[in-house]
Design an enzyme around this catalytic site. Structure first.
Site, PDB file in Angstrom:
ATOM      1  N   ASP A 126      42.596  44.118  12.616  1.00  8.77           N
ATOM      2  CA  ASP A 126      42.833  44.662  13.952  1.00  8.77           C
ATOM      3  C   ASP A 126      41.557  45.207  14.601  1.00  8.77           C
ATOM      4  O   ASP A 126      41.328  45.021  15.788  1.00  8.77           O
ATOM      5  CB  ASP A 126      43.924  45.733  13.907  1.00  8.77           C
ATOM      6  CG  ASP A 126      45.292  45.124  13.600  1.00  8.77           C
ATOM      7  OD1 ASP A 126      45.522  43.980  14.032  1.00  8.77           O
ATOM      8  OD2 ASP A 126      46.105  45.775  12.925  1.00  8.77           O
ATOM      9  N   SER A 178      52.704  50.167   5.551  1.00  8.77           N
ATOM     10  CA  SER A 178      52.307  50.330   6.952  1.00  8.77           C
ATOM     11  C   SER A 178      53.056  49.314   7.816  1.00  8.77           C
ATOM     12  O   SER A 178      53.228  48.155   7.448  1.00  8.77           O
ATOM     13  CB  SER A 178      50.783  50.156   7.035  1.00  8.77           C
ATOM     14  OG  SER A 178      50.435  49.401   8.160  1.00  8.77           O
TER      15      SER A 178
HETATM   16  N1  ARG Z   1      48.246  41.133   8.482  1.00  7.64           N
HETATM   17  C1  ARG Z   1      48.739  40.998   9.815  1.00  7.64           C
HETATM   18  C2  ARG Z   1      47.624  40.618  10.758  1.00  7.64           C
HETATM   19  O1  ARG Z   1      46.490  40.766  10.410  1.00  7.64           O
HETATM   20  C3  ARG Z   1      49.464  42.249  10.267  1.00  7.64           C
HETATM   21  C4  ARG Z   1      48.584  43.429  10.520  1.00  7.64           C
HETATM   22  C5  ARG Z   1      49.387  44.638  10.794  1.00  7.64           C
HETATM   23  N2  ARG Z   1      48.576  45.703  11.309  1.00  7.64           N
HETATM   24  C6  ARG Z   1      48.750  46.952  11.029  1.00  7.64           C
HETATM   25  N3  ARG Z   1      47.894  47.797  11.530  1.00  7.64           N
HETATM   26  N4  ARG Z   1      49.714  47.372  10.230  1.00  7.64           N
HETATM   27  O2  ARG Z   1      47.878  40.160  11.835  1.00  7.64           O
END
Ligand code: ARG
Length: 398
Positions: A126, A178
């Site tokens: 992210d 999470s």
């Molecule tokens: N692994 C997934 C992605 O990179 C989900 C990420 C979820 N983000 C979070 N901050 N919990 O797209």
């Protein structure tokens, strides 16, 4: 730290982490903070947020409802491009990030900020997605990523910090993983899910019924598409966000859309993720069904060659990039004739295509029929195969 910033726009959820970040920014940078919250369908209570942000020290708090834009301009294009990362992940989180960051940069500019800040950790995708978007759309803004900068290491460090400075936090029960939620999906990772052999507990799931507990009677629905974009359910035209919301409920109740995988993060780690994407899962199947009768074979195959790369660009955070522009133009052009309907059956975790039709169908019953000839001369097939096979025949004596 040498950086001087005077006003920072912080992506703020009102939760523990971003409340602590808000205070930490004030303290660390001796700056003003504008809080910014995006509604992408995470279904969290947003009404009390501005007051909460101000109590924690923000000079302002701006909430933007991005739900329609999210589905129309990010989710639907992903469906059109058959964007599925590593053959499994429908990209719910990855699709929302560039949109959230685009508005983040806009709000920062409109409120006279010289920096942006987010609560993404230093190990995930992210941070990359947010920051690449900032670079592409607002390169003049400083980026502050507290998780890469401060010495807090865990949730308990954050709680201790909040207590020390009397930061108002609502005591929420800590989930043992999470969660990231939006209109496209819910994702779960970390905590007890880190053991890839350990199955998730049934109570974890939010959008989907377990397939075992799903109704014994299937539901059949008809999804309408125009130029590759979903426009209706059972003949009723719906806005993009309403359509996806409705599909999530329908498909979720039948246990459709659960995914459990170990994926390769862009930053180089492998990570176990569990996802619920009920509506998205139905849309991918229905869209392909409509494509099967409306797309030219070679156009379909060219698009299919682009799809894994398209998914990778989304996953890696390159939504706003020259290569994405190129790719989007190609995919958009492939979708011009993808208009029609798919009939799908939802039943105990599965989505099955039962029928497809289109006013601009390329499928010809008379041509493919075994009964009639209709312009296809079977005798031509003999020569066609002979020429195709010429170079395959080994020369005599070899
Ligand atoms: N692994 C997934 C992605 O990179 C989900 C990420 C979820 N983000 C979070 N901050 N919990 O797209």
């Amino acid at each position: 730290m040498s950086r001087k910033v005077s006003r920072v726009c912080l992506a703020y959820s009102g939760g523990l982490d971003t409340s602590v970040i808000l205070h930490w920014l004030l303290d660390r940078y001796d700056c003003e903070v504008v809080a910014y919250t995006a509604d992408v369908g995470q279904e969290e209570e947003l009404s009390g947020l501005p007051q909460k942000a101000k109590e924690t020290g923000a000079i302002d708090c701006i909430v933007r409802d991005l739900r329609e834009e999210f589905v129309r301009d990010f989710v639907f294009p992903a469906i059109q491009g058959c964007a599925i990362y590593e053959g499994t992940y429908l990209l719910g989180t990855a699709l929302a990030r560039p949109l959230i960051a685009k508005h983040h940069a806009e709000v920062a500019r409109e409120t006279g900020c010289d920096a942006v800040s987010h609560g993404a950790t230093g190990k995930g995708n992210d941070q990359v997605r947010f920051e690449l978007t900032f670079r592409a759309l607002a390169p003049e803004l400083e980026i502050i990523a507290p998780w890469r900068e401060w010495d807090l290491r865990s949730r308990s460090d954050c709680i201790a910090y909040a207590q020390k400075y009397a930061i108002p936090i609502t005591a929420t029960l800590k989930k043992p993983y999470s969660i990231d939620r939006n209109l496209m999906h819910v994702s779960f990772e970390g905590g007890i899910l880190e053991d890839p052999w350990r199955a998730p507990e049934e109570e974890m799931f939010i959008l989907t019924q377990s397939p075992e507990a799903a109704p014994d009677t299937p539901s059949e629905i008809v999804i309408g598409f125009e130029c590759g974009a979903p426009v209706s359910i059972d003949g009723e035209r719906l806005s993009p966000a309403d359509l996806l919301h409705r599909l999530n409920q329908l498909a979720g109740s039948h246990g459709v859309g659960r995914v459990d995988m170990v994926e390769n993060r862009f930053v180089g780690l492998k990570s176990r993720g569990v996802y619920e994407t009920p509506g998205g899962c139905v849309l991918h199947a229905a869209h392909r069904a409509v494509e099967s009768i409306t797309l030219d074979r070679e156009v379909m195959h060219e698009r299919d060659r682009l799809s894994p790369r398209f998914a990778e660009l989304i996953y890696n955070g390159f939504w706003y990039s020259p290569e994405m522009e190129f790719m989007r133009a190609a995919i958009d052009s492939s979708q011009r004739n993808v208009t029609g309907e798919a009939r799908v059956k939802l039943f105990k975790g599965s989505v099955q295509v039962m029928g497809r039709r289109s006013p601009v169908s390329l499928y010809s019953e008379s041509l493919s029929s075994f009964e009639e000839d209709g312009g296809y001369d079977q005798a031509d097939a003999g020569g066609f195969i002979r020429l195709q096979g010429l170079r395959l025949a080994k020369p005599a004596g070899d």
